[in-house]
Write a protein that holds these residues in place. Structure first.
Motif, short mmCIF file in Angstrom:
data_model
loop_
_atom_site.label_atom_id
_atom_site.label_comp_id
_atom_site.label_asym_id
_atom_site.label_seq_id
_atom_site.Cartn_x
_atom_site.Cartn_y
_atom_site.Cartn_z
N ARG A 28 5.60 3.28 3.28
CA ARG A 28 6.19 3.73 4.56
C ARG A 28 6.11 5.24 4.67
O ARG A 28 5.83 5.78 5.75
CB ARG A 28 7.63 3.26 4.66
CG ARG A 28 7.75 1.78 4.84
CD ARG A 28 9.19 1.35 4.91
NE ARG A 28 9.25 -0.11 4.91
CZ ARG A 28 10.30 -0.80 4.56
NH1 ARG A 28 11.41 -0.18 4.18
NH2 ARG A 28 10.27 -2.12 4.59
N GLY A 29 6.39 5.94 3.58
CA GLY A 29 6.30 7.39 3.59
C GLY A 29 4.89 7.88 3.89
O GLY A 29 4.69 8.82 4.66
N ALA A 30 3.90 7.24 3.28
CA ALA A 30 2.51 7.61 3.55
C ALA A 30 2.13 7.31 4.99
O ALA A 30 1.42 8.09 5.64
CB ALA A 30 1.58 6.87 2.59
N PHE A 31 2.63 6.19 5.51
CA PHE A 31 2.35 5.85 6.90
C PHE A 31 2.96 6.87 7.85
O PHE A 31 2.31 7.33 8.80
CB PHE A 31 2.87 4.44 7.22
CG PHE A 31 2.44 3.93 8.55
CD1 PHE A 31 1.18 3.39 8.71
CD2 PHE A 31 3.27 4.02 9.65
CE1 PHE A 31 0.76 2.93 9.95
CE2 PHE A 31 2.87 3.56 10.89
CZ PHE A 31 1.60 3.02 11.04
N VAL A 32 4.21 7.27 7.59
CA VAL A 32 4.86 8.29 8.42
C VAL A 32 4.12 9.63 8.29
O VAL A 32 3.90 10.33 9.28
CB VAL A 32 6.35 8.43 8.05
CG1 VAL A 32 6.98 9.64 8.72
CG2 VAL A 32 7.11 7.17 8.41
N PHE A 33 3.73 9.98 7.08
CA PHE A 33 3.02 11.23 6.84
C PHE A 33 1.71 11.29 7.63
O PHE A 33 1.42 12.27 8.30
CB PHE A 33 2.75 11.37 5.34
CG PHE A 33 2.19 12.70 4.93
CD1 PHE A 33 3.01 13.79 4.78
CD2 PHE A 33 0.84 12.85 4.69
CE1 PHE A 33 2.50 15.03 4.41
CE2 PHE A 33 0.31 14.07 4.33
CZ PHE A 33 1.14 15.17 4.18
N GLY A 34 0.92 10.22 7.54
CA GLY A 34 -0.33 10.17 8.29
C GLY A 34 -0.11 10.19 9.79
O GLY A 34 -0.83 10.86 10.54
N SER A 35 0.91 9.47 10.25
CA SER A 35 1.21 9.44 11.69
C SER A 35 1.64 10.81 12.19
O SER A 35 1.25 11.23 13.29
CB SER A 35 2.31 8.42 11.97
OG SER A 35 1.91 7.14 11.58
N VAL A 36 2.43 11.51 11.40
CA VAL A 36 2.89 12.84 11.81
C VAL A 36 1.73 13.83 11.85
O VAL A 36 1.66 14.68 12.73
CB VAL A 36 4.02 13.32 10.87
CG1 VAL A 36 4.31 14.79 11.06
CG2 VAL A 36 5.27 12.51 11.10
N LEU A 37 0.79 13.68 10.91
CA LEU A 37 -0.38 14.56 10.97
C LEU A 37 -1.22 14.28 12.21
O LEU A 37 -1.74 15.21 12.84
CB LEU A 37 -1.23 14.39 9.71
CG LEU A 37 -0.70 15.09 8.47
CD1 LEU A 37 -1.59 14.79 7.28
CD2 LEU A 37 -0.62 16.58 8.69
N ILE A 52 -4.30 -0.21 0.70
CA ILE A 52 -3.99 -0.44 -0.71
C ILE A 52 -3.05 -1.64 -0.84
O ILE A 52 -2.07 -1.75 -0.13
CB ILE A 52 -3.35 0.82 -1.34
CG1 ILE A 52 -4.38 1.94 -1.37
CG2 ILE A 52 -2.83 0.54 -2.74
CD1 ILE A 52 -3.85 3.25 -1.88
N ASP A 53 -3.40 -2.52 -1.76
CA ASP A 53 -2.59 -3.71 -2.00
C ASP A 53 -1.20 -3.30 -2.51
O ASP A 53 -1.08 -2.51 -3.44
CB ASP A 53 -3.27 -4.60 -3.03
CG ASP A 53 -2.57 -5.91 -3.24
OD1 ASP A 53 -1.93 -6.39 -2.28
OD2 ASP A 53 -2.67 -6.46 -4.35
N PRO A 54 -0.14 -3.82 -1.90
CA PRO A 54 1.20 -3.39 -2.27
C PRO A 54 1.63 -3.84 -3.67
O PRO A 54 2.54 -3.27 -4.25
CB PRO A 54 2.09 -4.00 -1.21
CG PRO A 54 1.33 -5.14 -0.66
CD PRO A 54 -0.12 -4.78 -0.81
#
Length: 101
Positions: A42-51, A95-97
């Protein structure tokens, strides 16, 4: 207009032009908190979305009003933020969770 009023308006403008930067910075802070609480996907998803949001803001806001989102030329800033944001989103979704979230 008195000199005191002009300087007050300039002070307000100095903070208002930084709003896009602070929005992106707040999003990155949320992403870091998610990663710290072991929600790395979730953090990576938010990070990419914010960029990606930062790239869109940099592309459409005039250079005179973009504030600290301006690092280099408009093309460079948009290209780098969009590329890195897309790459992080792709990694976060591909990436597989392995049983994690």
């Amino acid at each position: 207009m008195r000199p005191g009023q002009r300087s007050a308006a300039q002070r307000v403008r100095r903070y208002v032009v930084q709003i896009p930067y602070f929005v992106v910075l707040l999003g990155l802070l949320v992403a870091a908190v998610l990663v710290l609480f072991d929600r790395w996907r979730r953090g990576a998803f938010v990070f990419g979305s914010v960029l990606l949001l930062g790239a869109v803001l940099r592309a459409f806001i005039p250079t005179s009003r973009v504030g600290l989102l301006q690092v280099r030329s408009k093309f460079f800033d948009v290209a780098v933020m969009a590329s890195v944001g897309s790459l992080i989103l792709w990694l976060a979704t591909s990436i597989d969770p392995l049983g994690t979230d």
